[in-house]
Scaffold this motif. Structure first.
Motif, PDB file in Angstrom:
ATOM      1  N   LEU A 142      21.737 -23.439  -6.298  1.00  0.00           N
ATOM      2  CA  LEU A 142      22.362 -23.769  -5.029  1.00  0.00           C
ATOM      3  C   LEU A 142      21.408 -24.682  -4.276  1.00  0.00           C
ATOM      4  O   LEU A 142      20.374 -24.242  -3.761  1.00  0.00           O
ATOM      5  N   THR A 144      24.128 -26.065   0.611  1.00  0.00           N
ATOM      6  CA  THR A 144      25.223 -25.290   0.025  1.00  0.00           C
ATOM      7  C   THR A 144      25.635 -24.169   0.975  1.00  0.00           C
ATOM      8  O   THR A 144      24.791 -23.482   1.549  1.00  0.00           O
ATOM      9  N   VAL A 190      30.570 -17.676  -8.979  1.00  0.00           N
ATOM     10  CA  VAL A 190      29.929 -18.904  -9.452  1.00  0.00           C
ATOM     11  C   VAL A 190      29.291 -18.576 -10.793  1.00  0.00           C
ATOM     12  O   VAL A 190      28.447 -17.680 -10.882  1.00  0.00           O
ATOM     13  N   THR A 195      25.704 -22.939 -13.291  1.00  0.00           N
ATOM     14  CA  THR A 195      26.472 -23.913 -12.507  1.00  0.00           C
ATOM     15  C   THR A 195      25.612 -24.428 -11.366  1.00  0.00           C
ATOM     16  O   THR A 195      24.820 -23.697 -10.780  1.00  0.00           O
ATOM     17  N   LEU A 218      25.503 -26.306  -7.645  1.00  0.00           N
ATOM     18  CA  LEU A 218      26.184 -26.674  -6.409  1.00  0.00           C
ATOM     19  C   LEU A 218      25.281 -27.630  -5.654  1.00  0.00           C
ATOM     20  O   LEU A 218      24.201 -27.249  -5.215  1.00  0.00           O
ATOM     21  N   CYS A 232      27.581 -28.829  -0.839  1.00  0.00           N
ATOM     22  CA  CYS A 232      28.731 -28.214  -1.510  1.00  0.00           C
ATOM     23  C   CYS A 232      29.122 -26.993  -0.690  1.00  0.00           C
ATOM     24  O   CYS A 232      28.257 -26.201  -0.304  1.00  0.00           O
ATOM     25  N   LEU A 257      31.976 -23.747  -0.520  1.00  0.00           N
ATOM     26  CA  LEU A 257      33.017 -22.939  -1.146  1.00  0.00           C
ATOM     27  C   LEU A 257      33.564 -21.989  -0.087  1.00  0.00           C
ATOM     28  O   LEU A 257      32.798 -21.219   0.502  1.00  0.00           O
ATOM     29  N   TYR A 262      29.120 -29.368  -9.178  1.00  0.00           N
ATOM     30  CA  TYR A 262      29.918 -29.598  -7.974  1.00  0.00           C
ATOM     31  C   TYR A 262      29.025 -30.275  -6.936  1.00  0.00           C
ATOM     32  O   TYR A 262      28.077 -29.673  -6.438  1.00  0.00           O
ATOM     33  N   ARG A 263      29.342 -31.538  -6.658  1.00  0.00           N
ATOM     34  CA  ARG A 263      28.472 -32.338  -5.787  1.00  0.00           C
ATOM     35  C   ARG A 263      29.321 -32.996  -4.707  1.00  0.00           C
ATOM     36  O   ARG A 263      30.346 -33.608  -5.010  1.00  0.00           O
TER      37      ARG A 263
END
Length: 197
Positions: free
Chosen positions: A69, A73, A85, A89, A91, A96, A98, A113-114
């Motif tokens: 993260l 984030t 998550v 992964t 972020l 990012c 969520l 995820y950017r």
């Protein structure tokens, strides 16, 4: 009597954050992260400075082993929602967010995820990517191999560009390269961007 409101998120104090570090979570700046005591982080998760993870008393947040993260984030789970998550992964970087407010938001392993705002409901399988600035709501992306896999056709689905993606469903190996309303952009195969050499 009207129902009582959920209490505000209670963030871990310094001792709680240090306990995360003892359990194997990497926290380079313990005084610069704000994480709910209800959130669960597997060993190897990296929480960079300015990460915020909110989770009310009816919701859940689970972050898998080795997920990163980056700064900026933010994860928010409220009103009975769950955020997952997957392992490894990433972020960020570039921010990012969520947000799952009563509707679940799940990200598989090995994703990227950017500059992304992901709003529940949403399901993003293993190896999926959202590379923005992109706002994605109610999207379903089929998982596959990670985004750097040499077998491009087997990679997880991808949203990239700038704009808003709502209600989009993609199979593995597919991509939407959008500008503005992603529903107006064609669904393409990722092999169109990475032809065999």
């Amino acid at each position: 009597m009207p129902p009582t409101a959920e209490p505000p998120t209670r963030f871990l104090d310094r001792a709680g954050v240090e306990a995360l570090a003892v359990s194997g979570v990497v926290v380079p700046a313990p005084d610069a992260v704000w994480v709910s005591g209800r959130a669960r982080f597997a060993p190897g998760v990296v929480l960079h400075p300015t990460v915020v993870v909110e989770c009310d008393g009816t919701s859940s947040v689970v972050v898998g082993e080795g997920a990163v993260l980056h700064p900026g984030t933010r994860i928010s789970a409220t009103n009975g929602a769950s955020v997952r998550v997957g392992a490894r992964t990433t972020l960020g970087p570039g921010g990012c967010t969520l947000v799952a407010d009563g509707k679940d938001l799940h990200l598989g392993a090995d994703g990227r995820y950017r500059m992304a705002l992901l709003l529940g409901p949403g399901t993003f399988g293993d190896g999926c990517q959202v590379l923005g600035p992109v706002e994605a709501r109610a999207c379903t992306l089929e998982g596959g191999e990670p985004g750097d896999s040499p077998d491009v056709a087997s990679r997880g689905a991808l949203l990239k560009g700038a704009g808003r993606a709502a209600g989009i469903t993609l199979r593995r190996g597919q991509v939407v390269n959008g500008a503005g309303d992603f529903r107006c952009a064609p669904v393409e195969e990722q092999t169109a961007y990475h032809p065999p050499r």
